[in-house]
Design a protein around this motif. Structure first.
Motif, PDB file in Angstrom:
ATOM      1  N   TYR A 187     -32.201 -15.422  -5.237  1.00 49.87           N
ATOM      2  CA  TYR A 187     -31.248 -13.859  -5.818  1.00 49.87           C
ATOM      3  C   TYR A 187     -31.540 -12.357  -5.764  1.00 49.87           C
ATOM      4  O   TYR A 187     -30.569 -11.689  -5.452  1.00 49.87           O
ATOM      5  N   VAL A 188     -33.259 -12.743  -6.100  1.00 49.74           N
ATOM      6  CA  VAL A 188     -33.874 -11.379  -5.582  1.00 49.74           C
ATOM      7  C   VAL A 188     -33.278 -10.662  -4.764  1.00 49.74           C
ATOM      8  O   VAL A 188     -33.280  -9.380  -4.310  1.00 49.74           O
ATOM      9  N   MET A 189     -33.293 -11.624  -3.465  1.00 49.98           N
ATOM     10  CA  MET A 189     -33.159 -10.723  -2.099  1.00 49.98           C
ATOM     11  C   MET A 189     -32.480 -10.633  -1.757  1.00 49.98           C
ATOM     12  O   MET A 189     -32.133  -9.708  -1.599  1.00 49.98           O
ATOM     13  N   GLU A 190     -30.614 -11.487  -2.553  1.00 49.38           N
ATOM     14  CA  GLU A 190     -29.676 -11.517  -2.361  1.00 49.38           C
ATOM     15  C   GLU A 190     -29.393 -10.122  -3.356  1.00 49.38           C
ATOM     16  O   GLU A 190     -28.772  -9.274  -2.907  1.00 49.38           O
ATOM     17  N   MET A 191     -29.517 -10.179  -4.096  1.00 54.06           N
ATOM     18  CA  MET A 191     -29.176  -8.998  -5.020  1.00 54.06           C
ATOM     19  C   MET A 191     -29.705  -7.495  -4.358  1.00 54.06           C
ATOM     20  O   MET A 191     -29.149  -6.065  -4.058  1.00 54.06           O
ATOM     21  N   LEU A 192     -30.776  -6.647  -3.612  1.00 53.13           N
ATOM     22  CA  LEU A 192     -31.367  -6.300  -3.427  1.00 53.13           C
ATOM     23  C   LEU A 192     -31.235  -5.628  -2.512  1.00 53.13           C
ATOM     24  O   LEU A 192     -30.455  -4.486  -2.350  1.00 53.13           O
ATOM     25  N   SER A 193     -30.430  -6.848  -1.836  1.00 51.13           N
ATOM     26  CA  SER A 193     -29.715  -6.812   0.198  1.00 51.13           C
ATOM     27  C   SER A 193     -28.207  -6.207  -0.448  1.00 51.13           C
ATOM     28  O   SER A 193     -27.596  -5.052   0.439  1.00 51.13           O
ATOM     29  N   THR A 194     -28.169  -6.428  -1.342  1.00 50.96           N
ATOM     30  CA  THR A 194     -26.559  -5.944  -1.893  1.00 50.96           C
ATOM     31  C   THR A 194     -26.756  -4.649  -2.481  1.00 50.96           C
ATOM     32  O   THR A 194     -25.361  -3.594  -1.636  1.00 50.96           O
ATOM     33  N   ILE A 195     -27.307  -4.254  -3.350  1.00 45.19           N
ATOM     34  CA  ILE A 195     -27.172  -3.347  -4.140  1.00 45.19           C
ATOM     35  C   ILE A 195     -27.789  -1.587  -3.169  1.00 45.19           C
ATOM     36  O   ILE A 195     -28.105  -0.614  -3.086  1.00 45.19           O
ATOM     37  N   PHE A 196     -29.150  -1.981  -2.298  1.00 46.05           N
ATOM     38  CA  PHE A 196     -29.822  -1.089  -1.788  1.00 46.05           C
ATOM     39  C   PHE A 196     -29.675  -1.508  -0.417  1.00 46.05           C
ATOM     40  O   PHE A 196     -30.346  -0.430   0.169  1.00 46.05           O
ATOM     41  N   GLY A 197     -29.438  -2.277   0.451  1.00 46.59           N
ATOM     42  CA  GLY A 197     -29.525  -2.390   1.961  1.00 46.59           C
ATOM     43  C   GLY A 197     -30.488  -2.700   2.474  1.00 46.59           C
ATOM     44  O   GLY A 197     -30.280  -2.699   3.504  1.00 46.59           O
ATOM     45  N   CYS A 198     -31.172  -3.253   1.664  1.00 45.83           N
ATOM     46  CA  CYS A 198     -32.904  -3.647   2.603  1.00 45.83           C
ATOM     47  C   CYS A 198     -32.199  -4.988   3.324  1.00 45.83           C
ATOM     48  O   CYS A 198     -31.659  -5.498   3.388  1.00 45.83           O
ATOM     49  N   GLY A 199     -33.299  -5.127   4.031  1.00 47.11           N
ATOM     50  CA  GLY A 199     -33.441  -6.369   5.017  1.00 47.11           C
ATOM     51  C   GLY A 199     -34.318  -7.294   4.473  1.00 47.11           C
ATOM     52  O   GLY A 199     -35.019  -7.471   3.447  1.00 47.11           O
ATOM     53  N   THR A 200     -33.989  -8.505   5.213  1.00 51.70           N
ATOM     54  CA  THR A 200     -34.863  -9.605   4.800  1.00 51.70           C
ATOM     55  C   THR A 200     -36.312  -9.465   4.495  1.00 51.70           C
ATOM     56  O   THR A 200     -36.523  -9.783   3.263  1.00 51.70           O
ATOM     57  N   GLU A 201     -37.401  -8.993   5.353  1.00 53.21           N
ATOM     58  CA  GLU A 201     -38.427  -8.691   5.197  1.00 53.21           C
ATOM     59  C   GLU A 201     -38.405  -8.154   3.599  1.00 53.21           C
ATOM     60  O   GLU A 201     -39.929  -8.644   3.386  1.00 53.21           O
ATOM     61  N   ARG A 202     -38.125  -7.449   3.494  1.00 48.56           N
ATOM     62  CA  ARG A 202     -37.934  -5.826   2.872  1.00 48.56           C
ATOM     63  C   ARG A 202     -38.060  -6.338   1.022  1.00 48.56           C
ATOM     64  O   ARG A 202     -38.485  -6.695   0.642  1.00 48.56           O
ATOM     65  N   THR A 203     -36.493  -6.748   1.204  1.00 51.90           N
ATOM     66  CA  THR A 203     -36.448  -7.814   0.009  1.00 51.90           C
ATOM     67  C   THR A 203     -37.643  -8.095  -0.066  1.00 51.90           C
ATOM     68  O   THR A 203     -37.464  -8.937  -1.448  1.00 51.90           O
ATOM     69  N   TYR A 204     -37.572  -9.974   0.857  1.00 56.20           N
ATOM     70  CA  TYR A 204     -38.694 -10.917   0.513  1.00 56.20           C
ATOM     71  C   TYR A 204     -39.873 -10.555  -0.668  1.00 56.20           C
ATOM     72  O   TYR A 204     -40.989 -10.571  -0.975  1.00 56.20           O
ATOM     73  N   ALA A 205     -40.804  -9.295   0.414  1.00 57.08           N
ATOM     74  CA  ALA A 205     -42.085  -8.346  -0.317  1.00 57.08           C
ATOM     75  C   ALA A 205     -41.700  -7.966  -1.798  1.00 57.08           C
ATOM     76  O   ALA A 205     -42.114  -8.268  -2.479  1.00 57.08           O
TER      77      ALA A 205
END
Length: 124
Positions: A53-71
């Motif tokens: 959920y956190v990774m999906e939300m951050l990717s959607t709102i901020f356009g972050c990639g997988t590595e960054r959202t996981y971190a």
């Protein structure tokens, strides 16, 4: 007898009006640029949202990639909070509201709403 002009009327030149130069805008070369003070968008941890959920939300709102959202997901889980974005106040408020409005985590039955987020002034 009067002396005649050697040019005929059609050959006589009419005065051409001078074209006015267009005014050029004044450019300030030494004008100081005033920067807006920076604010952090801080994501707050809870036990009602998965890493996905956190990774999906951050990717959607901020356009972050997988590595960054996981971190970010790992850090918020470990420390209870993580700075996900730094910008001027107006945009920070918008991003905070987007986090708060993202909705519940469909992967967890106990998830009743979005994650929490706050903004705070960034210390220089």
């Amino acid at each position: 007898m009067a002396r005649q002009d050697p040019t005929t009327k059609s050959e006589q030149r009419t005065p051409v009006p001078l074209q006015q130069e267009k005014a050029k805008p004044t450019v300030r070369r030494n004008a100081a640029v005033q920067k807006l003070p920076p604010y952090h968008v801080v994501l707050l941890d809870d036990q009602d949202h998965t890493y996905q959920y956190v990774m999906e939300m951050l990717s959607t709102i901020f356009g972050c990639g997988t590595e960054r959202t996981y971190a970010f997901a790992r850090e918020v889980d470990r420390s209870g909070r993580v700075i996900v974005f730094t910008t001027h106040r107006e945009l920070a408020e918008l991003k905070r509201e987007q986090i708060r409005g993202f909705g519940c985590d469909p992967r967890l039955a106990r998830s009743r709403g979005s994650m929490g987020a706050v903004i705070e002034p960034a210390s220089n």
